[in-house]
Structure formats: structure tokens, C-alpha cells
Motif scaffolding. Structure first.
Motif, PDB file in Angstrom:
ATOM      1  N   ALA A 254       0.849  -1.093   0.138  1.00 61.17           N
ATOM      2  CA  ALA A 254      -0.054   0.066   0.068  1.00 61.17           C
ATOM      3  C   ALA A 254       0.921   1.536  -0.047  1.00 61.17           C
ATOM      4  O   ALA A 254       0.583   2.227  -0.670  1.00 61.17           O
ATOM      5  CB  ALA A 254      -0.949   0.020   1.084  1.00 61.17           C
ATOM      6  N   GLU A 255       1.929   1.303   0.805  1.00 65.07           N
ATOM      7  CA  GLU A 255       2.812   2.492   1.067  1.00 65.07           C
ATOM      8  C   GLU A 255       3.528   2.715  -0.547  1.00 65.07           C
ATOM      9  O   GLU A 255       3.604   3.752  -1.010  1.00 65.07           O
ATOM     10  CB  GLU A 255       3.800   1.991   1.724  1.00 65.07           C
ATOM     11  N   GLY A 260       3.929   5.825  -5.565  1.00 60.50           N
ATOM     12  CA  GLY A 260       4.171   5.426  -7.022  1.00 60.50           C
ATOM     13  C   GLY A 260       3.062   6.406  -7.768  1.00 60.50           C
ATOM     14  O   GLY A 260       3.243   6.936  -8.869  1.00 60.50           O
ATOM     15  N   TYR A 261       1.874   6.143  -7.347  1.00 64.56           N
ATOM     16  CA  TYR A 261       0.748   6.863  -8.228  1.00 64.56           C
ATOM     17  C   TYR A 261       0.011   7.955  -7.581  1.00 64.56           C
ATOM     18  O   TYR A 261      -0.621   8.613  -8.305  1.00 64.56           O
ATOM     19  CB  TYR A 261      -0.409   5.573  -8.007  1.00 64.56           C
ATOM     20  N   ILE A 262       0.106   8.153  -6.191  1.00 69.23           N
ATOM     21  CA  ILE A 262      -0.400   9.416  -5.582  1.00 69.23           C
ATOM     22  C   ILE A 262       0.473  10.353  -5.197  1.00 69.23           C
ATOM     23  O   ILE A 262       0.574  11.213  -5.881  1.00 69.23           O
ATOM     24  CB  ILE A 262      -1.604   9.032  -4.725  1.00 69.23           C
ATOM     25  N   SER A 263       1.236  10.166  -4.044  1.00 65.26           N
ATOM     26  CA  SER A 263       2.017  11.232  -3.525  1.00 65.26           C
ATOM     27  C   SER A 263       3.014  10.646  -2.639  1.00 65.26           C
ATOM     28  O   SER A 263       2.453  10.032  -1.643  1.00 65.26           O
ATOM     29  CB  SER A 263       1.508  12.541  -3.139  1.00 65.26           C
ATOM     30  N   SER A 264       4.023  10.725  -2.455  1.00 66.77           N
ATOM     31  CA  SER A 264       5.038  10.275  -1.393  1.00 66.77           C
ATOM     32  C   SER A 264       4.583  10.885   0.116  1.00 66.77           C
ATOM     33  O   SER A 264       4.565   9.902   1.003  1.00 66.77           O
ATOM     34  CB  SER A 264       6.369  10.789  -1.745  1.00 66.77           C
ATOM     35  N   ASP A 268       2.179   7.642   4.268  1.00 66.11           N
ATOM     36  CA  ASP A 268       1.771   7.221   5.497  1.00 66.11           C
ATOM     37  C   ASP A 268       0.446   7.232   5.969  1.00 66.11           C
ATOM     38  O   ASP A 268      -0.279   6.562   6.550  1.00 66.11           O
ATOM     39  CB  ASP A 268       2.866   8.204   6.590  1.00 66.11           C
ATOM     40  N   ALA A 269      -0.207   8.356   5.447  1.00 70.88           N
ATOM     41  CA  ALA A 269      -1.860   8.719   5.862  1.00 70.88           C
ATOM     42  C   ALA A 269      -2.492   7.479   5.112  1.00 70.88           C
ATOM     43  O   ALA A 269      -3.383   7.039   5.822  1.00 70.88           O
ATOM     44  CB  ALA A 269      -2.176   9.974   4.922  1.00 70.88           C
ATOM     45  N   VAL A 270      -2.117   7.139   3.953  1.00 67.79           N
ATOM     46  CA  VAL A 270      -2.853   5.918   3.374  1.00 67.79           C
ATOM     47  C   VAL A 270      -2.816   4.541   4.095  1.00 67.79           C
ATOM     48  O   VAL A 270      -3.797   3.928   4.309  1.00 67.79           O
ATOM     49  CB  VAL A 270      -2.598   5.703   1.797  1.00 67.79           C
ATOM     50  N   VAL A 271      -1.504   4.364   4.459  1.00 69.16           N
ATOM     51  CA  VAL A 271      -1.464   3.224   5.384  1.00 69.16           C
ATOM     52  C   VAL A 271      -2.005   3.223   6.647  1.00 69.16           C
ATOM     53  O   VAL A 271      -2.696   2.217   7.000  1.00 69.16           O
ATOM     54  CB  VAL A 271       0.350   3.210   5.579  1.00 69.16           C
TER      55      VAL A 271
END
Lengths: 295, 233
Positions: A254-255, A260-264, A268-271
Motif C-alpha cells: 500500500a505504501e 508511485g501513483y498518488i504522492s509520497s 503514511d496517511a494511506v497506510v
């Protein structure tokens, strides 16, 4: 084709970092399984593994094999020592006391290394030649290759150890019912020590692999991977060993896909967002069982 | 064989066991009976080292054992079938039995004990690959007994083996206890089902709020009016 190649590349990167999270998550989940403690000092074992390796290679110039085994043994012993000194006296106290002690141990370790090595990141020596192996359009770094290989191998060994060997069965028995385990003649104290030893050794390997992937080390470097591995363990179902492995890989992938596709910055927020979503749907984690009330 | 002398056990400030003394001779079935809360389970836990007595002495085959940790007692020959069975619910039947032989090093003896337990409990053999938590109550009780037998104990402590079982199973379990005793294992049995316990035991002690109030031959106690009124209904 390019789209697919990019996706596979990100996936491989995710598996790389995920396998490290999984190794570290095992330490959290094994300790939780046996004494119901979130060992917040486990993240600092990662940092210790990195510094011990640094000292072995750069300061003492030891041959590479010795320089990689020694830190693992030192971390293993540190794990046993931390349990004996800090957690064992609190075994019958409220769980919150032990949890706060774990945070205290974490601060202690970080500040001891801070005092000794300073806060500036130091470069970690190059252990594996990073030159990539080409697989068609994909570039797989040797580091990725070796990291995943070592992690998966260790997970298989751990699984065999816990399922097939006598000490492994003792660990499962103690984590299920320490009282009944004692009645089988199992020494609960030494089984708990063994659990800390195993978890810390895996954490040390995780720490070394992490430092090879991100070759700058500092006294607080264990905090973030430690936290993510902890989240991985909770995501998979804390106390459940295959859950920690699954959680680790999910976190890593997920990280990497987010980077790769959204933003570096959002990685962490997505994870952590995934954790919130999973826990609100299944509070005991992906592989967790519903908690039974004991009568 | 087992001698308990004037033990006192506390739960924090609560004085649970008061000056209790009793003994178990080799070859006997001795039962401790009494109402819920009389202290029967506490006494067994103290004998097997899960709890410590504040004062008093426990000896087994002339050796003092009250200072030993619980996991050391199995090697001396004391096995404990705990209340509520406490099988390892997430492990298979076979793994549970293996853990019963945890302290045994002799592989041949372990194999022999497996055969002995499977012969006594054919149902366990049929279900040896099954997870213990999925067994019925009676099967779990058999597993708990079989697990204790894997260590070839000299003295078997049994805590409420009939609890929660259908009457027909209770009879079966008690027959098994008699068989185990006939094969040479001494038994200390704690039971709320006083009628059943007295019918198979040689001697008995009656407990009331942490004290021994009556002791004697099981047959005599079965005929004793006070006991009948208080425990046999």
C-alpha cells in the motif's frame, strides 16, 4: 506495457519493504501473544541492530559474516534482558503499567544511543552491491532480491519452529493458557524469554535489512518502521503469526503504490487509513478471531 | 504418599484455607468433597504449586514440595487434570497429548503412552487430527485425562471431572477413574458430585468454608446422616 511495468515495479518495491515490516511485526505479535504486552521498545531493537552492525563493520572491521551475526545475537540478548529487568517484575500488575514501562524502555534506549552516537544520521556501510538485475523491462535491485529471500526464508523457519519443535509448541501452549502449560511441566519464564529472544533476533535482521534499503541510521530511526510494523501486526490480527506476515506485506505494498501513483507525502496517511478502515469493519484484525468470553 | 500438614492459603486478605491437613496413601482414591467455595480447588492448586501456602507443609513421597514451582512437580510424578479441563483449544488432540508428555525424553515410552491413551479413549484416536476446541465436553474431559496420563503420573489430581457433563458421561468418566486407579495410579479427586465421588473413593474429607469438618472411609460417609443431609440431598 509501460503501465504494467510501472505497476509491477511498484509492487516489487512494496514487497521489499513489506517483507521488512513483516519481520519486525512478528516480534510485536509473538510477544503480545504470550504476555499480552505491546512491546514499544521493539522498534528500538531495529535501531540497535543497525548500530551494532555499523560498529562491527566500521569500527571493528570484522569479516562480513561475523559482522552480521554478532548484532543479531546482541539484540537477542538485549531482548531477553529487557524482559527480565523491565517486564517480568510487572507480570501481575495492571497491563497499563507494563505498557508505560515499555514506552519508558524505548525512550531509554533511544537516548542511550543518542548520547553515544549523537543525533546526526550516519551513513550505513554498503553490504550488498545495489546493481540491479534486469528482468525484461523490470529492474530488480539485488538488495530487494536478497531482502525478500532472507525474510521469506526466516518466516518459513519460524513457522516450522513454532509448529514442529518442542519449544515452539511450548510457546503456543503458554500463549493459550500459561497455567495449564505449567501443569504440563513447561517452564513459563524460560518460554517467555525464548519468545523475546526470537522476536528480537527477527527485529535485528529487520533492522539490518531496513538500513541496507535506507542507508542512513540515527537513534530514532526505529520509531517509524516500528510503528508501521506494529500497525501491520494489528492489521493482521495481533497475536496471530500469519496475520503479522500478511499485515506487513499489505502495509508495504500500500505504501509503495501510494508513493508511485498518488504522492509520497500521502503514503503514511494511506497506510494508517487502511488500518482505520479494517479495524472499523473487523476490530480483531484480518485474521483475528472474535474474542470469546471466558466463563 | 502425599501429606498435607496445616496449610493456610490466602487470596490477598481472604483466608481461604484454614489449617487443612490430609493425606493420600499409595494406591488409594481419596476425595475432597464440599459445597462450591469450600476451598477444594484452592487446595489442589496449592498441592500442584499454582498457588503458594502461607504456612504449613506439603510433602510427596517424603520429599518437601511446597516450595517447588508448578512445572517441576510433573517430573516428580504429580499430574493435575484442572477444573474446566483447560485443553489447549487451538491445538490438535495429538498435540495436546504430546504436551502432556512434555517432560518425557524417552521416545519409546512416549509412543507406548500414546497407544495406552488411545486404547483407553478410542474416540480421541479417531479425532487425533481435530482441533481440541471443537470436541464435545465429554471428549475434552477425556483429552484432559489422557493428557495427564501421558506423563505416567504416580499421583493424579483431578478437579471436578464431572462438571457440566451429561449423567451417562459422568458414569463413564467415573468408571475410567476407577480403571486408572486399578492400574496403579493413586488419585486425589475433588468433586461437587459427592454421591459419585464417595461411591468410588476409599477415603474422603469433607470441607466447609476452608476447613476439614469430617473425614473417614467413603462408605461410612455415604451412610452418615449429616453428610447425606448436607451434600447428598
Amino acid at each position: 506495457m509501460d503501465v504494467l511495468a510501472k505497476f509491477l515495479q511498484q509492487l516489487i518495491n512494496g514487497i521489499h519493504v513489506g517483507s521488512i515490516y513483516a519481520l519486525i511485526a512478528l516480534g510485536y505479535t509473538m510477544v503480545y501473544g504470550i504476555i499480552k504486552l505491546i512491546n514499544f521498545a521493539h522498534g528500538d531493537i531495529i535501531m540497535m541492530g543497525a548500530y551494532f552492525t555499523f560498529v562491527c563493520i566500521v569500527t571493528f572491521n570484522l569479516p562480513i559474516g561475523v559482522a552480521l551475526i554478532t548484532p543479531v545475537i546482541l539484540c537477542l540478548l538485549s531482548g531477553i534482558l529487557i524482559e527480565r529487568v523491565a517486564y517480568k517484575p510487572l507480570r501481575n500488575s495492571p497491563r497499563l503499567s507494563a505498557l508505560i514501562t515499555a514506552i519508558g524502555v524505548s525512550f531509554l534506549l533511544e537516548n542511550v544511543f543518542f548520547k553515544k552516537f549523537g543525533q546526526n544520521p550516519i551513513p550505513f556501510p554498503q553490504i550488498i552491491n545495489p546493481s540491479p538485475i534486469s528482468l525484461g523491462p523490470l529492474q530488480i535491485s539485488r538488495i530487494t532480491f536478497i531482502t525478500v529471500l532472507i525474510s521469506v526464508l526466516l518466516m518459513i523457519l519460524l513457522d516450522l519452529f513454532i509448529k514442529k519443535t518442542k519449544p515452539g509448541k511450548a510457546m503456543r501452549a503458554v500463549s493459550e493458557d500459561p497455567g495449564a502449560a505449567q501443569l504440563m511441566g513447561i517452564n513459563v519464564n524460560s518460554t517467555i524469554s525464548l519468545t523475546f529472544a526470537t522476536g528480537s533476533a527477527l527485529g535485528a535482521v529487520g533492522g539490518i535489512l531496513y538500513s541496507i534499503a535506507y542507508p542512513l541510521i540515527d537513534p530514532f530511526m526505529g520509531v517509524m518502521p516500528g510503528l508501521k510494523a506494529f500497525v501491520a501486526a494489528v492489521l493482521g490480527g495481533i497475536g496471530i503469526i500469519p496475520g503479522a506476515m500478511l499485515g506487513g506485506f499489505i502495509m508495504g505494498i500500500a505504501e509503495s503504490l501510494t508513493k508511485g501513483y498518488i504522492s509520497s507525502q500521502l503514503a503514511d496517511a494511506v497506510v494508517f487509513g487502511i488500518l482505520i478502515v479494517v479495524l472499523s469493519l473487523k476490530p480483531s484484525g484480518l485474521l483475528g478471531k472474535n474474542v470469546k468470553e471466558k466463563v | 504418599m502425599l501429606k498435607v500438614k496445616n496449610i493456610n492459603v490466602y487470596y490477598d486478605a481472604i483466608h481461604a484455607i484454614k489449617d487443612v491437613s490430609f493425606k493420600v496413601n499409595e494406591g488409594e482414591i481419596v476425595t475432597l468433597i464440599g459445597a462450591n467455595g469450600a476451598g477444594k480447588t484452592t487446595i489442589l492448586h496449592t498441592v500442584s504449586g499454582l498457588m503458594k501456602a502461607k504456612s504449613g507443609e506439603i510433602s510427596f513421597q517424603k520429599q518437601k514440595i511446597d516450595h517447588l514451582e508448578a512445572h517441576k512437580l510433573l517430573q516428580l510424578g504429580i499430574a493435575h487434570v484442572p477444573e474446566g479441563r483447560r485443553v489447549f483449544a487451538e491445538m490438535t488432540v495429538q498435540e495436546n497429548l504430546e504436551l502432556g508428555a512434555f517432560t518425557k525424553k524417552d521416545k519409546k515410552a512416549i509412543k507406548r503412552n500414546f497407544e495406552m491413551v488411545y486404547e483407553k479413549f478410542p474416540r480421541l484416536k479417531e479425532r487425533r487430527k481435530q482441533i481440541a476446541g471443537t470436541l464435545s465436553g465429554g471428549e475434552q474431559q477425556m483429552l484432559a485425562i489422557g493428557r495427564a496420563l501421558m506423563s505416567e503420573p504416580k499421583l493424579l489430581l483431578m478437579d471436578e471431572p464431572s462438571m457440566g457433563l451429561a449423567p451417562i458421561l459422568v458414569q463413564e468418566i467415573f468408571n475410567i477413574i476407577k480403571e486408572i486407579n486399578a492400574a496403579g495410579t493413586t488419585i486425589l479427586l475433588v468433586e461437587q458430585n459427592a454421591n459419585m465421588a464417595l461411591s468410588i473413593a476409599h477415603r474422603a474429607y469433607v470441607l466447609e468454608t476452608g476447613k476439614v469438618v469430617l473425614e473417614g472411609n467413603a462408605k461410612d460417609l455415604l451412610g452418615n446422616d449429616e453428610v447425606r443431609k448436607a451434600y447428598l440431598g
